[in-house]
Scaffold this motif. Structure first.
Motif, PDB file in Angstrom:
ATOM      1  N   SER A 127      -3.066   8.650  -3.305  1.00  7.84           N
ATOM      2  CA  SER A 127      -1.709   8.657  -3.866  1.00  7.84           C
ATOM      3  C   SER A 127      -0.656   9.068  -2.848  1.00  7.84           C
ATOM      4  O   SER A 127       0.511   8.685  -2.974  1.00  7.84           O
ATOM      5  N   ASP A 128      -1.030   9.807  -1.835  1.00 10.13           N
ATOM      6  CA  ASP A 128      -0.088  10.226  -0.796  1.00 10.13           C
ATOM      7  C   ASP A 128      -0.477   9.677   0.575  1.00 10.13           C
ATOM      8  O   ASP A 128      -0.063  10.197   1.612  1.00 10.13           O
ATOM      9  N   SER A 129      -1.254   8.605   0.587  1.00 14.77           N
ATOM     10  CA  SER A 129      -1.686   7.999   1.845  1.00 14.77           C
ATOM     11  C   SER A 129      -0.627   7.033   2.364  1.00 14.77           C
ATOM     12  O   SER A 129       0.230   6.556   1.621  1.00 14.77           O
ATOM     13  N   THR A 130      -0.723   6.763   3.661  1.00 14.93           N
ATOM     14  CA  THR A 130       0.107   5.722   4.267  1.00 14.93           C
ATOM     15  C   THR A 130      -0.784   4.854   5.142  1.00 14.93           C
ATOM     16  O   THR A 130      -1.815   5.287   5.653  1.00 14.93           O
ATOM     17  N   LEU A 131      -0.349   3.616   5.292  1.00 12.46           N
ATOM     18  CA  LEU A 131      -1.101   2.636   6.052  1.00 12.46           C
ATOM     19  C   LEU A 131      -0.202   2.070   7.139  1.00 12.46           C
ATOM     20  O   LEU A 131       0.963   1.747   6.881  1.00 12.46           O
ATOM     21  N   THR A 132      -0.750   1.954   8.342  1.00 11.79           N
ATOM     22  CA  THR A 132      -0.048   1.311   9.443  1.00 11.79           C
ATOM     23  C   THR A 132      -0.929   0.173   9.925  1.00 11.79           C
ATOM     24  O   THR A 132      -2.103   0.400  10.255  1.00 11.79           O
ATOM     25  N   ASN A 133      -0.382  -1.040   9.945  1.00 11.29           N
ATOM     26  CA  ASN A 133      -1.149  -2.209  10.358  1.00 11.29           C
ATOM     27  C   ASN A 133      -0.564  -2.812  11.623  1.00 11.29           C
ATOM     28  O   ASN A 133       0.653  -2.794  11.830  1.00 11.29           O
ATOM     29  N   GLU A 134      -1.459  -3.368  12.432  1.00 11.84           N
ATOM     30  CA  GLU A 134      -1.053  -4.004  13.682  1.00 11.84           C
ATOM     31  C   GLU A 134      -1.765  -5.351  13.814  1.00 11.84           C
ATOM     32  O   GLU A 134      -3.003  -5.414  13.841  1.00 11.84           O
ATOM     33  N   LEU A 135      -0.988  -6.410  13.905  1.00 15.94           N
ATOM     34  CA  LEU A 135      -1.530  -7.759  14.041  1.00 15.94           C
ATOM     35  C   LEU A 135      -2.340  -7.890  15.325  1.00 15.94           C
ATOM     36  O   LEU A 135      -1.904  -7.447  16.397  1.00 15.94           O
ATOM     37  N   ILE A 136      -3.533  -8.465  15.186  1.00 18.72           N
ATOM     38  CA  ILE A 136      -4.356  -8.793  16.356  1.00 18.72           C
ATOM     39  C   ILE A 136      -4.131 -10.259  16.714  1.00 18.72           C
ATOM     40  O   ILE A 136      -3.752 -10.595  17.832  1.00 18.72           O
ATOM     41  N   ASP A 137      -4.391 -11.140  15.744  1.00 12.18           N
ATOM     42  CA  ASP A 137      -4.190 -12.561  15.996  1.00 12.18           C
ATOM     43  C   ASP A 137      -4.092 -13.353  14.696  1.00 12.18           C
ATOM     44  O   ASP A 137      -4.408 -12.851  13.619  1.00 12.18           O
ATOM     45  N   VAL A 138      -3.627 -14.574  14.861  1.00 15.68           N
ATOM     46  CA  VAL A 138      -3.584 -15.553  13.777  1.00 15.68           C
ATOM     47  C   VAL A 138      -4.298 -16.796  14.301  1.00 15.68           C
ATOM     48  O   VAL A 138      -3.979 -17.293  15.383  1.00 15.68           O
ATOM     49  N   VAL A 139      -5.271 -17.270  13.539  1.00 17.25           N
ATOM     50  CA  VAL A 139      -6.031 -18.448  13.930  1.00 17.25           C
ATOM     51  C   VAL A 139      -5.791 -19.537  12.884  1.00 17.25           C
ATOM     52  O   VAL A 139      -6.295 -19.434  11.753  1.00 17.25           O
ATOM     53  N   PRO A 140      -4.998 -20.567  13.220  1.00 19.07           N
ATOM     54  CA  PRO A 140      -4.816 -21.666  12.269  1.00 19.07           C
ATOM     55  C   PRO A 140      -6.150 -22.386  12.064  1.00 19.07           C
ATOM     56  O   PRO A 140      -6.904 -22.602  13.019  1.00 19.07           O
ATOM     57  N   ILE A 141      -6.441 -22.736  10.810  1.00 21.08           N
ATOM     58  CA  ILE A 141      -7.701 -23.448  10.537  1.00 21.08           C
ATOM     59  C   ILE A 141      -7.438 -24.722   9.750  1.00 21.08           C
ATOM     60  O   ILE A 141      -8.192 -25.094   8.878  1.00 21.08           O
ATOM     61  N   GLY A 142      -6.359 -25.382  10.065  1.00 22.40           N
ATOM     62  CA  GLY A 142      -6.004 -26.613   9.387  1.00 22.40           C
ATOM     63  C   GLY A 142      -4.621 -26.471   8.780  1.00 22.40           C
ATOM     64  O   GLY A 142      -3.999 -25.410   8.818  1.00 22.40           O
ATOM     65  N   GLU A 143      -4.141 -27.542   8.236  1.00 18.56           N
ATOM     66  CA  GLU A 143      -2.813 -27.561   7.639  1.00 18.56           C
ATOM     67  C   GLU A 143      -2.719 -26.569   6.477  1.00 18.56           C
ATOM     68  O   GLU A 143      -3.453 -26.683   5.502  1.00 18.56           O
ATOM     69  N   GLY A 144      -1.856 -25.575   6.620  1.00 18.83           N
ATOM     70  CA  GLY A 144      -1.606 -24.641   5.534  1.00 18.83           C
ATOM     71  C   GLY A 144      -2.653 -23.573   5.338  1.00 18.83           C
ATOM     72  O   GLY A 144      -2.697 -22.929   4.290  1.00 18.83           O
ATOM     73  N   HIS A 145      -3.506 -23.326   6.339  1.00 18.35           N
ATOM     74  CA  HIS A 145      -4.520 -22.275   6.246  1.00 18.35           C
ATOM     75  C   HIS A 145      -4.599 -21.523   7.576  1.00 18.35           C
ATOM     76  O   HIS A 145      -4.429 -22.122   8.636  1.00 18.35           O
ATOM     77  N   ALA A 146      -4.861 -20.227   7.486  1.00 15.75           N
ATOM     78  CA  ALA A 146      -4.969 -19.422   8.700  1.00 15.75           C
ATOM     79  C   ALA A 146      -5.847 -18.205   8.441  1.00 15.75           C
ATOM     80  O   ALA A 146      -5.946 -17.717   7.313  1.00 15.75           O
ATOM     81  N   TRP A 204       0.845  -1.206   0.000  1.00 11.04           N
ATOM     82  CA  TRP A 204       0.000   0.000   0.000  1.00 11.04           C
ATOM     83  C   TRP A 204       0.875   1.249   0.000  1.00 11.04           C
ATOM     84  O   TRP A 204       0.685   2.157  -0.800  1.00 11.04           O
ATOM     85  N   ASN A 205       1.834   1.302   0.912  1.00 11.95           N
ATOM     86  CA  ASN A 205       2.651   2.498   1.084  1.00 11.95           C
ATOM     87  C   ASN A 205       3.574   2.761  -0.106  1.00 11.95           C
ATOM     88  O   ASN A 205       3.944   3.906  -0.351  1.00 11.95           O
ATOM     89  N   ALA A 206       3.901   1.715  -0.847  1.00 16.90           N
ATOM     90  CA  ALA A 206       4.680   1.878  -2.077  1.00 16.90           C
ATOM     91  C   ALA A 206       3.770   2.254  -3.246  1.00 16.90           C
ATOM     92  O   ALA A 206       4.258   2.617  -4.313  1.00 16.90           O
ATOM     93  N   HIS A 207       2.458   2.114  -3.046  1.00 12.94           N
ATOM     94  CA  HIS A 207       1.459   2.359  -4.094  1.00 12.94           C
ATOM     95  C   HIS A 207       1.812   1.533  -5.334  1.00 12.94           C
ATOM     96  O   HIS A 207       1.665   1.991  -6.460  1.00 12.94           O
ATOM     97  N   ASP A 208       2.244   0.309  -5.076  1.00  9.00           N
ATOM     98  CA  ASP A 208       2.758  -0.599  -6.109  1.00  9.00           C
ATOM     99  C   ASP A 208       1.742  -1.724  -6.316  1.00  9.00           C
ATOM    100  O   ASP A 208       1.622  -2.629  -5.484  1.00  9.00           O
ATOM    101  N   MET A 209       1.027  -1.660  -7.426  1.00 11.29           N
ATOM    102  CA  MET A 209      -0.032  -2.629  -7.681  1.00 11.29           C
ATOM    103  C   MET A 209       0.512  -4.013  -8.023  1.00 11.29           C
ATOM    104  O   MET A 209      -0.151  -5.018  -7.762  1.00 11.29           O
ATOM    105  N   VAL A 210       1.709  -4.102  -8.567  1.00 12.71           N
ATOM    106  CA  VAL A 210       2.330  -5.413  -8.819  1.00 12.71           C
ATOM    107  C   VAL A 210       2.650  -6.073  -7.477  1.00 12.71           C
ATOM    108  O   VAL A 210       2.395  -7.264  -7.276  1.00 12.71           O
ATOM    109  N   MET A 211       3.190  -5.285  -6.579  1.00 12.88           N
ATOM    110  CA  MET A 211       3.507  -5.776  -5.234  1.00 12.88           C
ATOM    111  C   MET A 211       2.240  -6.194  -4.496  1.00 12.88           C
ATOM    112  O   MET A 211       2.206  -7.232  -3.822  1.00 12.88           O
TER     113      MET A 211
END
Length: 141
Positions: free
Chosen positions: A62-81, A17-24
């Motif tokens: 175009s001049d925005s920035t995003l700050t994210n903060e992890l709340i939790d990760v919930v595993p829901i089976g092998e290879g999914h969360a 988001w902060n790079a405003h890079d759609m490929v990324m």
């Protein structure tokens, strides 16, 4: 910035988001992923997700920035969360309303593939007062 573990999804999303890079940004999503933006607009497929985001990154965010903060990760089976994270968008002068903040809560379902973890589904919810509909900022931030 590939997602090497579910906990890294919030930082990877913010970096794109902060790079405003759609490929990324596209590289974070599974080809058939779904996305619901903070206004309830549902799209399916990485091309549609990028088509939803490209115009706003070219204009009002175009001049925005995003700050994210992890709340939790919930595993829901092998290879999914399921990953939940707080997100604070700082809109800049390019936005018609001028600089302001928007807090949202994101939920993302990730699946592990050969190259790392990919977002299969994401939903972004704006924090609002349920009685008035007025946007709210988290008071602890």
């Amino acid at each position: 910035m590939p997602i090497d573990r579910p906990e890294a999804a919030p930082a990877a999303f913010a970096a794109a988001w902060n790079a405003h890079d759609m490929v990324m940004l596209a590289a974070l999503f599974d080809e058939d992923a779904t996305f619901v933006n903070r206004f309830g607009h549902y799209v399916r497929g990485v091309d549609a997700i990028i088509a939803l985001h490209r115009p706003i990154h070219d204009t009002i965010y175009s001049d925005s920035t995003l700050t994210n903060e992890l709340i939790d990760v919930v595993p829901i089976g092998e290879g999914h969360a399921i990953v939940h994270f707080w997100s604070r968008l700082a809109a800049g002068a390019a936005h018609p309303a001028g600089p302001h903040l928007v807090d949202t809560l994101l939920q993302a379902v990730l699946a592990r593939g050969e190259g790392g973890w990919l977002i299969r589904a994401a939903e972004n919810v704006t924090l609002t007062n349920p009685r008035t509909g007025e946007p709210m900022l988290r008071q602890d931030r």
